[in-house]
Design a protein around this motif. Structure first.
Motif, PDB file in Angstrom:
ATOM      1  N   ARG A  12      14.438 103.574   5.776  1.00 25.50           N
ATOM      2  CA  ARG A  12      13.174 104.309   5.663  1.00 25.50           C
ATOM      3  C   ARG A  12      12.029 103.505   6.279  1.00 25.50           C
ATOM      4  N   ASP A  65      13.734 116.907   7.673  1.00 28.63           N
ATOM      5  CA  ASP A  65      13.791 116.853   6.203  1.00 28.63           C
ATOM      6  C   ASP A  65      12.390 116.840   5.604  1.00 28.63           C
ATOM      7  N   GLN A  66      11.488 116.086   6.217  1.00 31.49           N
ATOM      8  CA  GLN A  66      10.114 116.020   5.726  1.00 31.49           C
ATOM      9  C   GLN A  66       9.449 117.402   5.826  1.00 31.49           C
ATOM     10  N   HIS A  68      10.973 120.269   5.813  1.00 32.13           N
ATOM     11  CA  HIS A  68      11.622 121.124   4.808  1.00 32.13           C
ATOM     12  C   HIS A  68      11.014 120.865   3.428  1.00 32.13           C
ATOM     13  N   ASP A  69      10.786 119.613   3.099  1.00 29.76           N
ATOM     14  CA  ASP A  69      10.159 119.281   1.809  1.00 29.76           C
ATOM     15  C   ASP A  69       8.743 119.843   1.727  1.00 29.76           C
ATOM     16  N   ARG A  70       7.978 119.705   2.800  1.00 32.24           N
ATOM     17  CA  ARG A  70       6.621 120.263   2.816  1.00 32.24           C
ATOM     18  C   ARG A  70       6.661 121.787   2.683  1.00 32.24           C
ATOM     19  N   LYS A  72       9.034 123.571   1.163  1.00 29.49           N
ATOM     20  CA  LYS A  72       9.374 123.897  -0.227  1.00 29.49           C
ATOM     21  C   LYS A  72       8.140 123.798  -1.120  1.00 29.49           C
ATOM     22  N   ALA A  73       7.335 122.759  -0.915  1.00 24.68           N
ATOM     23  CA  ALA A  73       6.117 122.593  -1.717  1.00 24.68           C
ATOM     24  C   ALA A  73       5.114 123.706  -1.429  1.00 24.68           C
ATOM     25  N   TRP A  89       7.768 133.098   1.236  1.00 21.01           N
ATOM     26  CA  TRP A  89       8.289 131.971   2.012  1.00 21.01           C
ATOM     27  C   TRP A  89       7.688 131.983   3.411  1.00 21.01           C
TER      28      TRP A  89
END
Length: 184
Positions: A12, A65-66, A68-70, A72-73, A89
């Motif tokens: 990371r 991935d980042q 996708h996380d944003r 989802k939030a 969505w």
């Protein structure tokens, strides 16, 4: 830096350093610059990412991935604010795509050449398959859902590929039109 007992943390750290180097220097990223930015020896970097392409592919997947996380939030926030009506969505997707992230375009432009490598492109497609599934599952007619998603993708592509961009007022009009399509 001594060898870490936490390789995930080291990876990371290296990806964060690569992101900063790409943002600041563009496609001229070197492994030496990334190792220096991370405070890790070049040998330590090579232990985790044996080539520059391995590092860049890992960074591209981390960015997916980042995002996708944003997403989802943003979707959770949309549901909390307006309820779980059809199009929630996609409204979150529109909002994210019309809100540029600092340094995001420079990173994307620097990583774009990787998409020309067939095995890398296949991996990117698999990593982003959730976009098609989640757009279709959003409760709108599939054709409309895909039109909204692809319009957002086109906006993003035009900003990062050098194609003519929209003015602020044109962008705002497009965003409002796409959001109107998310309401039945």
């Amino acid at each position: 830096m001594a060898r870490s007992k936490h390789p995930e943390l080291t990876r990371r750290t290296l990806l964060d350093a690569a992101r900063r180097v790409l943002r600041d220097k563009g496609a001229t990223l070197s492994l030496d610059a990334v190792a220096c930015e991370a405070g890790i020896s070049k040998g330590g970097l090579l232990h985790h990412y044996p080539t520059k392409d391995h590092l860049l592919v890992a960074l591209a997947h981390a960015l997916i991935d980042q995002f996708h996380d944003r997403l989802k939030a943003a979707h959770a926030e949309e549901i909390a604010t307006h309820g779980n009506a059809p199009g929630a969505w996609l409204r979150a997707y529109v909002h994210l795509n019309f809100t540029p992230q600092e340094g995001g375009e420079a990173l994307t432009a620097a990583l774009a050449p990787l998409a020309a490598v067939p095995e890398v492109l296949h991996g990117f497609r698999e990593a982003q398959a959730f976009l098609v599934k989640e757009a279709e599952a959003d409760g709108l007619p599939p054709g409309r859902a895909h039109a909204i998603r692809l319009a957002c993708d086109g906006l993003w592509t035009s900003r990062t590929s050098g194609l003519p961009d929209l003015t602020e007022s044109q962008r705002a009009a497009l965003e409002e039109e796409l959001l109107s399509w998310t309401r039945l």
